[in-house]
Scaffold this motif. Structure first.
Motif, PDB file in Angstrom:
ATOM      1  N   THR A  36       3.990   0.274   3.802  1.00 27.71           N
ATOM      2  CA  THR A  36       4.168  -1.171   3.878  1.00 27.71           C
ATOM      3  C   THR A  36       4.469  -1.689   2.475  1.00 27.71           C
ATOM      4  OG1 THR A  36       1.787  -1.491   3.663  1.00 27.71           O
ATOM      5  CG2 THR A  36       2.689  -1.472   5.899  1.00 27.71           C
ATOM      6  N   ASN A  37       5.070  -2.878   2.389  1.00 24.71           N
ATOM      7  CA  ASN A  37       5.493  -3.409   1.085  1.00 24.71           C
ATOM      8  C   ASN A  37       4.343  -3.549   0.082  1.00 24.71           C
ATOM      9  OD1 ASN A  37       7.862  -5.656   2.710  1.00 24.71           O
ATOM     10  ND2 ASN A  37       8.090  -3.501   2.174  1.00 24.71           N
ATOM     11  N   ARG A  51       4.227  -1.917  -3.726  1.00 23.45           N
ATOM     12  CA  ARG A  51       4.116  -2.760  -4.924  1.00 23.45           C
ATOM     13  C   ARG A  51       2.914  -2.369  -5.776  1.00 23.45           C
ATOM     14  NH1 ARG A  51       5.603  -7.099  -1.498  1.00 23.45           N
ATOM     15  NH2 ARG A  51       3.404  -7.629  -1.255  1.00 23.45           N
ATOM     16  N   THR A  90      10.709  -4.783   6.337  1.00 20.07           N
ATOM     17  CA  THR A  90       9.809  -3.988   5.489  1.00 20.07           C
ATOM     18  C   THR A  90      10.559  -2.855   4.820  1.00 20.07           C
ATOM     19  OG1 THR A  90       7.845  -4.518   6.799  1.00 20.07           O
ATOM     20  CG2 THR A  90       7.771  -2.499   5.495  1.00 20.07           C
ATOM     21  N   SER A  91      11.388  -2.137   5.584  1.00 23.86           N
ATOM     22  CA  SER A  91      12.140  -1.020   5.018  1.00 23.86           C
ATOM     23  C   SER A  91      13.152  -1.496   3.985  1.00 23.86           C
ATOM     24  CB  SER A  91      12.839  -0.240   6.133  1.00 23.86           C
ATOM     25  OG  SER A  91      11.893   0.398   6.974  1.00 23.86           O
ATOM     26  N   ARG A 107      12.944  -4.145   2.127  1.00 26.31           N
ATOM     27  CA  ARG A 107      12.208  -4.560   0.935  1.00 26.31           C
ATOM     28  C   ARG A 107      11.711  -3.342   0.167  1.00 26.31           C
ATOM     29  NH1 ARG A 107      11.976  -6.858  -3.488  1.00 26.31           N
ATOM     30  NH2 ARG A 107       9.937  -7.564  -4.211  1.00 26.31           N
ATOM     31  N   ASN A 108      11.286  -2.289   0.878  1.00 23.87           N
ATOM     32  CA  ASN A 108      10.865  -1.063   0.196  1.00 23.87           C
ATOM     33  C   ASN A 108      11.982  -0.506  -0.679  1.00 23.87           C
ATOM     34  OD1 ASN A 108       8.229  -0.921   1.085  1.00 23.87           O
ATOM     35  ND2 ASN A 108       8.635   0.548   2.718  1.00 23.87           N
ATOM     36  N   GLU A 132      14.353  -2.082  -2.074  1.00 23.27           N
ATOM     37  CA  GLU A 132      14.486  -2.938  -3.259  1.00 23.27           C
ATOM     38  C   GLU A 132      13.391  -2.633  -4.293  1.00 23.27           C
ATOM     39  OE1 GLU A 132      14.288  -6.873  -1.749  1.00 23.27           O
ATOM     40  OE2 GLU A 132      16.239  -6.780  -0.728  1.00 23.27           O
ATOM     41  N   ILE A 133      12.175  -2.426  -3.802  1.00 24.08           N
ATOM     42  CA  ILE A 133      11.073  -2.141  -4.724  1.00 24.08           C
ATOM     43  C   ILE A 133      11.284  -0.790  -5.401  1.00 24.08           C
ATOM     44  CG2 ILE A 133       8.586  -1.787  -4.926  1.00 24.08           C
ATOM     45  CD1 ILE A 133       8.251  -3.625  -2.469  1.00 24.08           C
TER      46      ILE A 133
END
Length: 463
Positions: free
Chosen positions: A203-204, A208, A243-244, A246-247, A249-250
């Motif tokens: 999860t994001n 993080r 969620t994927s 954003r992952n 991007e992180i």
């Protein structure tokens, strides 16, 4: 029918949500007994959630409200299958709801998996969370650790390995683990995932947090997070969750970040599958096969072996590739899925396809491991709706023996004389909190069952 008597096997989130839904509905008078093999309730909220995630554990306050409802009882230290059987419970209850989760780690199935220094997630997480089954384990924490898996449990283990002493000492991590973790020789934690960055199951927030540790850098080779054509198409499709995306991007942000020269570092690797763990007497290295992603005929993305190999020197391998449930005598079981066959929580005989009256399931043993704690609330409502529908339709059998609350107490006093009621657990809880107060910690957990029982015995056995 007098009060509907329900036994729930397993006192984790799923079991508590079933109890809550049953006790708060108005259609039937209900009495609920929650049984767990440990003296402590709350399952993985207590023994699985990472110690540096206290906000997640705050859900326990909701379970305490459920425990205060009329008709609720807790019996800890009672193992169904050892102290009592499902058949025994059927003599005293209208229905039995299995909520005991998925306690078996899936295996990699590769050579060297059982070498000393190769451990399952359950072992390591249980050790640092003071789970009585694992508190006596010893872990050699060498310079490099390899964590296999790309889910939140893998992220939790990775983060705990990277926490500084100051970060550890404000948590409820097991006392025996604080010095071992804080003073370990660990310099690098390599996290290996079978598929690409777009398919990682983190999860994001978990991702993080890896980049927010006080004394631990996150290192990602830009090549590891460069999407191939298959992954790029996946990210742009409706199949890819926010969620994927954003992952990804992180991960890209990590790849562009220069290491700050901290004491430890986390290295994220993708598209790699372990093919062998090597060592003479204990783990010395892990051989990882390089994968590529393909879209199969059914539209799913699969990681296939390219034949390319890399050997990573390490002294500890932590395997986090999922869990399976285990069979319970007296109930059918699907060994492939690791679940009890069911239809919306009604246990089904796989041979005939017919419902087995008075038998229900909820949580991971119902649907397989997945989701977050809150997922169990809706899942529990689904099972409770099915159970109450069966009650109304006359499909729930009467108990074959004495269904009084007193009869159950007498049976458990005979079979499990050291069992712990909720008031006994509250005594354990108070003692743990008091142990933590002088050190500015939320609690110092007991990891020894006998110590817990000694505290609980000072309380009334009613409850």
């Amino acid at each position: 029918m007098s009060a509907l008597r329900i036994a729930i096997v397993g006192a984790g989130p799923a079991g508590f949500y079933v109890a809550e839904h049953l006790l708060k509905q108005d259609a039937h008078a209900v009495e609920v007994d929650l049984l767990d093999r440990l003296p402590t309730p709350y399952g993985l909220v207590r023994a699985g959630v990472a110690p540096d995630h206290p906000k997640i554990k705050a859900v326990i306050r909701l379970y305490e409200k459920t425990a205060a409802l009329p008709g609720f009882r807790f019996f800890g230290g009672v193992e169904v299958g050892r102290d009592v059987t499902v058949a025994d419970l059927s003599e005293h209850y209208h229905a039995v709801v299995c909520a005991y989760g998925a306690a078996i780690d899936r295996r990699l199935g590769i050579p060297g998996e059982q070498l000393p220094g190769s451990h399952t997630a359950s072992e390591f997480v249980g050790w640092y969370n003071a789970h009585p089954d694992f508190s006596e384990r010893e872990f050699e924490l060498p310079r490099r650790v390899v964590v296999v898996g790309n889910g939140n449990v893998a992220a939790d283990m990775t983060r705990v390995l990277g926490l500084s002493r100051e970060e550890l000492e404000v948590t409820d991590v097991a006392d025996h683990a604080i010095d071992a973790l804080a003073d370990s020789a660990v310099e690098e934690i390599v996290v290996v995932g079978r598929r690409g960055p777009a398919q990682a199951a983190f999860t994001n927030p978990e991702v993080r947090e890896l980049g927010e540790l006080a004394d631990c850098d996150v290192v990602v080779d830009p090549a590891e997070v460069t999407l191939d054509d298959v992954s790029r198409a996946f990210v742009e499709s409706d199949d890819c969750t926010p969620t994927s995306r954003r992952n990804v991007e992180i991960f890209a942000g990590f790849a562009s970040r220069a290491p700050a020269g901290k004491r430890r570092r986390i290295v994220l690797r993708f598209l790699g599958s372990p093919v062998e763990i090597k060592g003479s007497g204990r783990v010395e290295s892990i051989v990882v096969g390089r994968n590529r992603l393909v879209r199969s005929d059914d539209g799913r993305l699969r990681a296939i072996d390219t034949g390319e190999r890399e050997e990573i020197e390490c002294g500890l391998v932590l395997r986090s590739i999922g869990y399976k449930g285990m069979a319970l005598a007296g109930l059918p079981f699907d060994p492939d899925r690791g679940t009890i066959p069911n239809d919306h929580g009604r246990v089904i005989d796989p041979g005939s396809g017919e419902q087995i009256p008075g038998r229900y399931v909820v949580g991971w043993i119902k649907r397989g491991p997945g989701g977050v704690i809150g997922t169990n609330r809706k899942d529990a409502q689904d099972t409770v709706d099915a159970l109450l529908e069966d009650v109304t339709a006359g499909r729930v059998p009467e108990p074959s023996g004495d269904a009084s609350a007193e009869a159950v107490e007498a049976l458990l006093t005979e079979r499990a004389p050291g069992h712990v009621t909720f008031s006994g657990w509250q005594a354990i809880d108070r003692a743990e909190v008091a142990r933590g107060e002088p050190h500015g910690r939320p609690r110092v957990k007991f990891s020894d069952v006998d110590a817990m029982l000694d505290v609980a015995r000072g309380q009334t056995t009613a409850g």
